[in-house]
Design a protein around this motif. Sequence first.
Motif, short mmCIF file in Angstrom:
data_model
loop_
_atom_site.label_atom_id
_atom_site.label_comp_id
_atom_site.label_asym_id
_atom_site.label_seq_id
_atom_site.Cartn_x
_atom_site.Cartn_y
_atom_site.Cartn_z
N THR A 14 -41.27 -3.67 -7.05
CA THR A 14 -40.45 -3.22 -5.94
C THR A 14 -41.38 -2.69 -4.86
N GLU A 15 -40.80 -2.25 -3.77
CA GLU A 15 -41.60 -1.71 -2.67
C GLU A 15 -42.36 -0.45 -3.09
N ASN A 16 -41.75 0.36 -3.97
CA ASN A 16 -42.33 1.66 -4.34
C ASN A 16 -42.87 1.76 -5.75
N LEU A 17 -42.61 0.73 -6.57
CA LEU A 17 -43.02 0.80 -7.97
C LEU A 17 -43.30 -0.59 -8.52
N ASN A 18 -44.41 -0.70 -9.22
CA ASN A 18 -44.76 -1.92 -9.95
C ASN A 18 -45.05 -1.55 -11.39
N THR A 19 -44.44 -2.27 -12.31
CA THR A 19 -44.63 -2.02 -13.73
C THR A 19 -44.89 -3.34 -14.43
N VAL A 20 -45.90 -3.36 -15.28
CA VAL A 20 -46.19 -4.55 -16.09
C VAL A 20 -46.47 -4.08 -17.51
N ILE A 21 -45.80 -4.69 -18.49
CA ILE A 21 -46.05 -4.41 -19.91
C ILE A 21 -46.39 -5.73 -20.59
N THR A 22 -47.56 -5.78 -21.20
CA THR A 22 -48.06 -6.98 -21.84
C THR A 22 -48.31 -6.71 -23.32
N VAL A 23 -48.05 -7.71 -24.15
CA VAL A 23 -48.26 -7.59 -25.60
C VAL A 23 -49.32 -8.60 -26.02
N SER A 24 -50.25 -8.15 -26.83
CA SER A 24 -51.28 -9.01 -27.41
C SER A 24 -51.18 -8.89 -28.93
N ILE A 25 -51.04 -10.02 -29.60
CA ILE A 25 -50.90 -10.02 -31.06
C ILE A 25 -51.97 -10.91 -31.66
N ASP A 26 -52.78 -10.33 -32.52
CA ASP A 26 -53.67 -11.11 -33.39
C ASP A 26 -53.63 -10.41 -34.74
N ILE A 30 -51.29 -4.90 -29.71
CA ILE A 30 -51.64 -4.00 -28.62
C ILE A 30 -50.64 -4.20 -27.50
N ILE A 31 -50.00 -3.12 -27.10
CA ILE A 31 -49.09 -3.14 -25.96
C ILE A 31 -49.78 -2.39 -24.84
N TYR A 32 -49.97 -3.07 -23.73
CA TYR A 32 -50.64 -2.50 -22.56
C TYR A 32 -49.63 -2.38 -21.44
N GLY A 33 -49.57 -1.22 -20.83
CA GLY A 33 -48.68 -1.01 -19.69
C GLY A 33 -49.41 -0.41 -18.52
N CYS A 34 -48.98 -0.77 -17.33
CA CYS A 34 -49.55 -0.23 -16.11
C CYS A 34 -48.41 -0.01 -15.12
N GLU A 35 -48.38 1.17 -14.53
CA GLU A 35 -47.38 1.47 -13.51
C GLU A 35 -48.11 2.03 -12.30
N TYR A 36 -47.73 1.56 -11.12
CA TYR A 36 -48.37 2.06 -9.91
C TYR A 36 -47.42 1.94 -8.73
N GLY A 37 -47.70 2.74 -7.72
CA GLY A 37 -46.89 2.74 -6.51
C GLY A 37 -46.61 4.15 -6.03
N SER A 38 -45.90 4.25 -4.92
CA SER A 38 -45.66 5.56 -4.31
C SER A 38 -44.82 6.47 -5.20
N ILE A 39 -43.91 5.91 -5.99
CA ILE A 39 -43.10 6.75 -6.90
C ILE A 39 -44.00 7.41 -7.94
N ILE A 40 -44.94 6.66 -8.49
CA ILE A 40 -45.88 7.22 -9.47
C ILE A 40 -46.72 8.32 -8.82
N LYS A 41 -47.15 8.09 -7.58
CA LYS A 41 -47.93 9.09 -6.85
C LYS A 41 -47.13 10.38 -6.69
N GLU A 42 -45.85 10.26 -6.35
CA GLU A 42 -44.99 11.45 -6.20
C GLU A 42 -44.82 12.20 -7.52
N ILE A 43 -44.65 11.46 -8.61
CA ILE A 43 -44.37 12.08 -9.91
C ILE A 43 -45.63 12.67 -10.54
N THR A 44 -46.72 11.91 -10.54
CA THR A 44 -47.92 12.32 -11.28
C THR A 44 -49.05 12.85 -10.41
N GLY A 45 -49.01 12.55 -9.13
CA GLY A 45 -50.12 12.91 -8.26
C GLY A 45 -51.21 11.85 -8.23
#
Length: 110
Positions: A14-26, A30-45
């Motif tokens: 979205t304009e203010n938030l991007n979220t990606v969750i990826t799974v790797s199985i061998d 391993i579940i990897y997640g990344c969140e970024y954007g202005s909403i994250i900046k407001e919440i976490t700094g």
Amino acid sequence: MKNKVVFELHCLKTENLNTVITVSIDSKIIIYGCEYGSIIKEITGDFDYEYYLEINKINTIKFKLLKSLTSFDDLKDFFIKKFSGEDGVQKIKRFCSRNFIRYEFNVWRQ
């Protein structure tokens, strides 16, 4: 049989938030997640943060046996059906806790 399966479990852009969750199985999951954007900046700094949930080899075997999953594709299909969506990581954590499957969860912020 494939040696490794990698797939996207959730993606939101979205304009203010991007979220990606990826799974790797061998041999482990391993579940990897990344969140970024202005909403994250407001919440976490911080502009973004990443997190990892890892289920080791022994607990991956336990996970597969518990649900009678015999292949990587079965495990992938199970993850997509049960854990897709923005709350997927929380669902995975609850599932593991209820079934005594150990995992490690780590968060990294810049």
